[in-house]
Design a protein around this motif. Structure first.
Motif: not given
Length: 472
Positions: A349-378
């Motif tokens: 529909l109308f998803p957020k641009g940074n669906y997959f982290g920092v690639l806000a305007t480039a790279g793949p979108g959340p369609i026809n996909f399987i993903d695993v996404h570990p994340h650490v923040e401090t």
């Protein structure tokens, strides 16, 4: 021009309606000074008490409009944002060069309250783009227009309230997986139409019927996209242990929708649910964000059957040095099988641009996909935060391609039976210098996997950006 007339009528009706009101609201005791993603959600009415003013901008956060009624007031605010973005090998080499450009965004707003039941909200936007090879995209440049502009009529009691809005709106629901303002790109998304916001005991229920705004690059030349209709009902309520529940129905009608199987008229219905708990702030604890939905409808003469499941689970230690949070996402969305008469491609529909982290305007979108996404923040000293993540992505259907975040096809299947799309490490450093000023740096590389290499070109995509912004 149409939205200008709507706003003029809205302002006139607001003033005339407010003159007839005698009800007063009690002063707010909540002093929330945070800046919201939707600036219309901010409430600065507590600053009617001058002794509470402490910030340079406080005098324009509560400007009285009536001598004898303190619930007649105006709030003025806004933001400025500057971004340098650089993308190498966009779409994995379909644009085989380094494309660097400078984006500027300016968004002032004016929030006018005419008593406790009538309000007009106006937010302007100006997005400017320089140096981009190929010229600015619609998400990069908009000389000047209304981002939002609506008249709101509302009523309330102790446990129930309802508000009706007409005009131009920003919509933001849940985690932004399906409905988002598109904060990452330079030009945010808005919708024209009707919005009803109601509160019934512990439930917050919104209903809307809108068309997405079609961004043109000039001055006040935006208009509703009459080829797309969007409507729905979104309900939320709190659950025990600080959790919350979202239930929703969303409808979409697109006169011309394009997927790998072709272009046709799409009518899609979405039923979904989300359960979430916020990130721990005081004591160590778990947070989660789990969502599942089913889509059905028609695509041309065929049917639609699509789905997605998205999960995120994290644990934060706010009482130890660096306040680390460890989390992992695991998501899957359906793809198509073109030999059938049923479209299986999920539509975000109308998803957020940074669906997959920092690639806000480039790279793949959340369609026809399987993903695993570990994340650490401090969190470091002086309000500096650092996050590092790694996304690994596959295709769900081997007969469907890879799509961009907005939903258009960027790499067809082309007979490849490879499932692995690629993986992307990324990092983000952010410094909140004070409550107004912030700086940020992003960097990520998307390493092309076997599917991209087999369908060619299959170069590695890299992205970095420097951001600074000021809100008041």
């Amino acid at each position: 021009m149409r939205i200008v007339l709507i706003l003029a009528v809205a302002l006139l009706i607001g003033v005339l309606s407010a003159n007839a009101q005698t009800a007063e609201i009690s002063p707010s005791v909540i002093q929330d000074r945070s800046y919201k993603l939707l600036r219309e959600d901010e409430d600065w009415s507590f600053l009617r008490n001058r002794s509470l003013r402490q910030d340079f901008w406080d005098p324009i956060k509560y400007i009285p409009l009536h001598r004898s009624a303190d619930d007649w007031y105006m709030t003025v605010g806004g933001e400025a944002r500057e971004v340098w973005e650089q993308i190498g090998n966009d779409n994995w080499g379909q644009q085989p060069h380094m494309n660097g450009y400078f984006n500027q965004r300016y968004m002032p707003y004016f929030d006018l309250h005419y008593g406790g039941h009538v309000r007009t909200f106006i937010e302007l936007k100006s997005g400017l783009n320089s140096f981009r090879a190929g010229g600015p995209r619609p998400i990069d440049e908009k000389k000047l227009d209304f981002q939002a502009g609506f008249l709101e009529l509302s009523s309330s009691s102790d446990s129930k309230s309802i508000g009706f809005r007409i005009g131009r709106h920003e919509l933001e629901y849940g985690s932004g997986r399906l409905i988002d303002v598109r904060e990452g790109p330079n030009v945010r998304l808005s919708f024209d139409g009707f919005l009803v916001k109601s509160k019934i005991d512990s439930w917050q229920v919104d209903g809307f019927a809108v068309r997405p705004d079609k961004d043109n690059p000039g001055f006040f030349d935006n208009a509703p996209d009459h080829t797309v209709s969007f409507w729905g009902v979104y309900a939320t309520r709190p659950l025990p242990r600080k959790a919350s529940l979202d239930l929703y129905y969303l409808g979409l009608d697109r006169k011309e929708a394009t997927f790998q199987r072709g272009t046709a008229h799409e009518v899609r219905h979405t039923l979904g649910a989300r359960v979430s708990r916020p990130i721990a702030t005081e004591h160590s604890g778990w947070d989660f964000d789990d969502e599942a939905l089913w889509q059905f409808g028609t695509f041309g003469s065929g049917n639609i059957q699509a789905w997605t499941v998205a999960t995120e689970t994290g644990y934060r230690f706010p009482a130890v040095p660096l306040k680390p949070r460890f989390s992992a996402k695991a998501d899957i969305s359906s793809g198509d099988h073109p030999s059938s008469n049923t479209l299986g491609t999920f539509n975000p529909l109308f998803p957020k641009g940074n669906y997959f982290g920092v690639l806000a305007t480039a790279g793949p979108g959340p369609i026809n996909f399987i993903d695993v996404h570990p994340h650490v923040e401090t969190e470091l000293s002086h309000n500096v935060s650092v996050s590092v993540d790694w996304i690994i992505q596959w295709r769900q259907s081997l007969e469907d391609g890879v799509y961009a975040v907005p939903g258009f096809l960027i790499r067809a299947a082309d007979g490849s039976r490879a499932r692995f799309v690629g993986h992307r490490p990324g990092t983000e450093i952010r410094w909140q210098a004070n409550r107004h000023l912030w700086f940020q740096a992003d960097y990520g590389i998307f390493y092309a996997g076997s599917f991209l290499k087999e369908t060619q070109p299959g170069r590695n995509l890299n992205y970095w950006a420097l951001w600074t912004g000021y809100k008041f």
